[in-house]
Design a protein around this motif. Structure first.
Motif, PDB file in Angstrom:
ATOM      1  N   MET A 150       0.823  -1.197   0.000  1.00  0.00           N
ATOM      2  CA  MET A 150       0.000   0.000   0.000  1.00  0.00           C
ATOM      3  C   MET A 150       0.864   1.257   0.000  1.00  0.00           C
ATOM      4  SD  MET A 150      -0.695   1.820   3.271  1.00  0.00           S
ATOM      5  CE  MET A 150      -2.280   1.513   3.998  1.00  0.00           C
ATOM      6  N   SER A 151       0.318   2.343  -0.489  1.00  0.00           N
ATOM      7  CA  SER A 151       0.990   3.637  -0.440  1.00  0.00           C
ATOM      8  C   SER A 151      -0.060   4.659  -0.038  1.00  0.00           C
ATOM      9  CB  SER A 151       1.573   3.968  -1.814  1.00  0.00           C
ATOM     10  OG  SER A 151       2.093   5.287  -1.784  1.00  0.00           O
ATOM     11  N   ALA A 152       0.228   5.486   0.972  1.00  0.00           N
ATOM     12  CA  ALA A 152      -0.768   6.454   1.445  1.00  0.00           C
ATOM     13  C   ALA A 152      -0.064   7.660   2.047  1.00  0.00           C
ATOM     14  CB  ALA A 152      -1.658   5.794   2.508  1.00  0.00           C
ATOM     15  N   TRP A 153      -0.752   8.825   1.990  1.00  0.00           N
ATOM     16  CA  TRP A 153      -0.273  10.026   2.663  1.00  0.00           C
ATOM     17  C   TRP A 153      -0.986  10.171   4.000  1.00  0.00           C
ATOM     18  CZ3 TRP A 153       3.735  13.012   1.222  1.00  0.00           C
ATOM     19  CH2 TRP A 153       4.147  12.988  -0.112  1.00  0.00           C
ATOM     20  N   ILE A 154      -0.234  10.590   5.012  1.00  0.00           N
ATOM     21  CA  ILE A 154      -0.795  10.904   6.329  1.00  0.00           C
ATOM     22  C   ILE A 154      -0.431  12.345   6.635  1.00  0.00           C
ATOM     23  CG2 ILE A 154      -0.629  10.444   8.815  1.00  0.00           C
ATOM     24  CD1 ILE A 154       0.170   7.534   8.021  1.00  0.00           C
ATOM     25  N   PHE A 155      -1.416  13.121   7.102  1.00  0.00           N
ATOM     26  CA  PHE A 155      -1.172  14.517   7.449  1.00  0.00           C
ATOM     27  C   PHE A 155      -0.945  14.638   8.952  1.00  0.00           C
ATOM     28  CE2 PHE A 155      -2.785  18.779   8.653  1.00  0.00           C
ATOM     29  CZ  PHE A 155      -1.913  19.553   7.890  1.00  0.00           C
ATOM     30  N   GLY A 156       0.199  15.196   9.334  1.00  0.00           N
ATOM     31  CA  GLY A 156       0.512  15.433  10.745  1.00  0.00           C
ATOM     32  C   GLY A 156       0.436  16.917  11.055  1.00  0.00           C
ATOM     33  N   TYR A 157      -0.205  17.258  12.176  1.00  0.00           N
ATOM     34  CA  TYR A 157      -0.355  18.672  12.547  1.00  0.00           C
ATOM     35  C   TYR A 157      -0.012  18.912  14.019  1.00  0.00           C
ATOM     36  CZ  TYR A 157      -4.592  16.638  14.363  1.00  0.00           C
ATOM     37  OH  TYR A 157      -5.460  15.820  15.053  1.00  0.00           O
ATOM     38  N   GLY A 158       0.293  17.836  14.752  1.00  0.00           N
ATOM     39  CA  GLY A 158       0.659  17.951  16.162  1.00  0.00           C
ATOM     40  C   GLY A 158       2.079  17.453  16.349  1.00  0.00           C
ATOM     41  N   SER A 159       2.258  16.488  17.237  1.00  0.00           N
ATOM     42  CA  SER A 159       3.619  16.000  17.477  1.00  0.00           C
ATOM     43  C   SER A 159       4.221  15.361  16.222  1.00  0.00           C
ATOM     44  CB  SER A 159       3.647  15.008  18.647  1.00  0.00           C
ATOM     45  OG  SER A 159       2.886  13.877  18.329  1.00  0.00           O
ATOM     46  N   LEU A 160       3.362  14.924  15.311  1.00  0.00           N
ATOM     47  CA  LEU A 160       3.913  14.326  14.080  1.00  0.00           C
ATOM     48  C   LEU A 160       4.662  15.358  13.239  1.00  0.00           C
ATOM     49  CD1 LEU A 160       1.133  11.927  12.736  1.00  0.00           C
ATOM     50  CD2 LEU A 160       3.077  11.408  14.195  1.00  0.00           C
ATOM     51  N   VAL A 161       4.414  16.640  13.489  1.00  0.00           N
ATOM     52  CA  VAL A 161       5.130  17.670  12.721  1.00  0.00           C
ATOM     53  C   VAL A 161       6.621  17.615  13.043  1.00  0.00           C
ATOM     54  CG1 VAL A 161       5.442  20.162  12.414  1.00  0.00           C
ATOM     55  CG2 VAL A 161       3.137  19.207  12.539  1.00  0.00           C
ATOM     56  N   TRP A 162       6.951  17.432  14.322  1.00  0.00           N
ATOM     57  CA  TRP A 162       8.379  17.451  14.670  1.00  0.00           C
ATOM     58  C   TRP A 162       8.930  16.087  15.057  1.00  0.00           C
ATOM     59  CZ3 TRP A 162       4.923  18.637  18.585  1.00  0.00           C
ATOM     60  CH2 TRP A 162       5.156  18.066  19.823  1.00  0.00           C
ATOM     61  N   ARG A 163       8.023  15.126  15.368  1.00  0.00           N
ATOM     62  CA  ARG A 163       8.534  13.821  15.778  1.00  0.00           C
ATOM     63  C   ARG A 163       7.647  12.696  15.258  1.00  0.00           C
ATOM     64  NH1 ARG A 163       9.362  13.459  21.927  1.00  0.00           N
ATOM     65  NH2 ARG A 163       7.160  13.024  21.831  1.00  0.00           N
ATOM     66  N   PRO A 164       7.707  12.415  13.958  1.00  0.00           N
ATOM     67  CA  PRO A 164       6.925  11.287  13.441  1.00  0.00           C
ATOM     68  C   PRO A 164       7.427   9.994  14.076  1.00  0.00           C
ATOM     69  CG  PRO A 164       8.491  12.068  11.802  1.00  0.00           C
ATOM     70  CD  PRO A 164       8.548  13.041  12.947  1.00  0.00           C
ATOM     71  N   ASP A 165       6.491   9.125  14.430  1.00  0.00           N
ATOM     72  CA  ASP A 165       6.911   7.899  15.123  1.00  0.00           C
ATOM     73  C   ASP A 165       6.612   6.655  14.297  1.00  0.00           C
ATOM     74  OD1 ASP A 165       4.202   7.990  15.298  1.00  0.00           O
ATOM     75  OD2 ASP A 165       4.069   7.883  17.480  1.00  0.00           O
ATOM     76  N   PHE A 166       6.754   6.807  12.984  1.00  0.00           N
ATOM     77  CA  PHE A 166       6.596   5.652  12.097  1.00  0.00           C
ATOM     78  C   PHE A 166       7.519   5.854  10.900  1.00  0.00           C
ATOM     79  CE2 PHE A 166       3.179   8.745  11.310  1.00  0.00           C
ATOM     80  CZ  PHE A 166       3.476   9.132  10.020  1.00  0.00           C
ATOM     81  N   PRO A 167       7.859   4.771  10.220  1.00  0.00           N
ATOM     82  CA  PRO A 167       8.730   4.906   9.040  1.00  0.00           C
ATOM     83  C   PRO A 167       7.964   5.480   7.848  1.00  0.00           C
ATOM     84  CG  PRO A 167       8.177   2.597   9.436  1.00  0.00           C
ATOM     85  CD  PRO A 167       7.534   3.374  10.540  1.00  0.00           C
ATOM     86  N   TYR A 168       8.605   6.349   7.087  1.00  0.00           N
ATOM     87  CA  TYR A 168       7.958   6.923   5.904  1.00  0.00           C
ATOM     88  C   TYR A 168       8.986   7.016   4.788  1.00  0.00           C
ATOM     89  CZ  TYR A 168      10.222  11.135   7.708  1.00  0.00           C
ATOM     90  OH  TYR A 168      11.157  12.033   8.187  1.00  0.00           O
ATOM     91  N   VAL A 169       8.480   7.174   3.545  1.00  0.00           N
ATOM     92  CA  VAL A 169       9.399   7.213   2.412  1.00  0.00           C
ATOM     93  C   VAL A 169       9.561   8.624   1.846  1.00  0.00           C
ATOM     94  CG1 VAL A 169       9.124   4.791   1.722  1.00  0.00           C
ATOM     95  CG2 VAL A 169       7.548   6.511   0.814  1.00  0.00           C
ATOM     96  N   GLU A 170       8.651   9.533   2.247  1.00  0.00           N
ATOM     97  CA  GLU A 170       8.714  10.902   1.728  1.00  0.00           C
ATOM     98  C   GLU A 170       8.012  11.821   2.711  1.00  0.00           C
ATOM     99  OE1 GLU A 170       6.875  11.129  -2.114  1.00  0.00           O
ATOM    100  OE2 GLU A 170       7.294  13.267  -2.339  1.00  0.00           O
ATOM    101  N   ARG A 171       8.519  13.068   2.839  1.00  0.00           N
ATOM    102  CA  ARG A 171       7.910  14.037   3.760  1.00  0.00           C
ATOM    103  C   ARG A 171       7.796  15.379   3.051  1.00  0.00           C
ATOM    104  NH1 ARG A 171      11.014  16.470   9.052  1.00  0.00           N
ATOM    105  NH2 ARG A 171      12.092  17.657   7.452  1.00  0.00           N
TER     106      ARG A 171
END
Ligand code: BEZ
Length: 176
Positions: free
Chosen positions: A1-22
């Motif tokens: 699967m491939s999907a975008w996730i939008f972060g607006y809280g702690s995910l802005v400065w500290r994503p806690d999952f692996p990702y391929v693009e930001r």
């Protein structure tokens, strides 16, 4: 699967999952507000801290970071995000408008529903600042959460009057 996730809280400065693009991205019609109580990260039961959620607001634009995830872990990541705080989050799919030129993409966005047990809702900003200053939880001081978020948004050169005003207040720099 491939999907975008939008972060607006702690995910802005500290994503806690692996990702391929930001990418820096925005969603329209939603505003970021410190209206969700936190009893398991930045506060404790009976003495909650405050973290951000999204609320619908005509004409608003919320800037954050979009992360593209890929591969077999995707479903587990999406499931974990829905249960980040004890209250649980609802998930919707919205257009993500990237800061860099190009077409928008559809992405998953999570928000705390006002019916969740930890919902606190609006309050005068000075009261929110007092609550943030006294709150601590297993993930650390609530003040740190506010300042990390404000710092990351400033670094991204995006605007958020609510977050920046609160950051000034918790640092003792805003009025009153
Ligand atoms: C965040 O951006 O911090 C966030 C994203 C999804 C669920 C909860 C929080």
């Amino acid at each position: 699967m491939s999907a975008w996730i939008f972060g607006y809280g702690s995910l802005v400065w500290r994503p806690d999952f692996p990702y391929v693009e930001r990418r820096i991205a925005a969603i329209d019609g939603w505003a970021r507000r410190f209206w969700q109580g936190s009893t398991d990260h930045r506060g404790v039961p009976g003495d909650p801290g405050r973290v951000v959620t999204l609320v619908r607001e005509n004409g608003a634009r919320c800037w954050g970071r979009a992360y593209r995830i890929e591969g077999g872990d995707g479903e587990a990541i999406l499931e974990r995000l829905a249960h980040r705080e004890k209250g649980g989050y609802d998930r919707i799919v919205l257009d993500l408008h990237f800061a860099a030129p190009g077409a928008p993409a559809r992405g998953f966005v999570y928000f705390a529903n006002p019916r969740n047990p930890n919902w606190l809702g609006p309050a005068p900003l000075a009261d929110i600042a007092r609550q943030v200053r006294r709150s601590h939880g297993p993930s650390g001081a609530n003040v740190e959460y506010v300042l990390e978020l404000a710092g990351a948004l400033r670094e991204m050169e995006v605007e958020d009057a609510h977050v920046f005003a609160l950051a000034d207040l918790v640092k003792g720099e805003g009025a009153p």
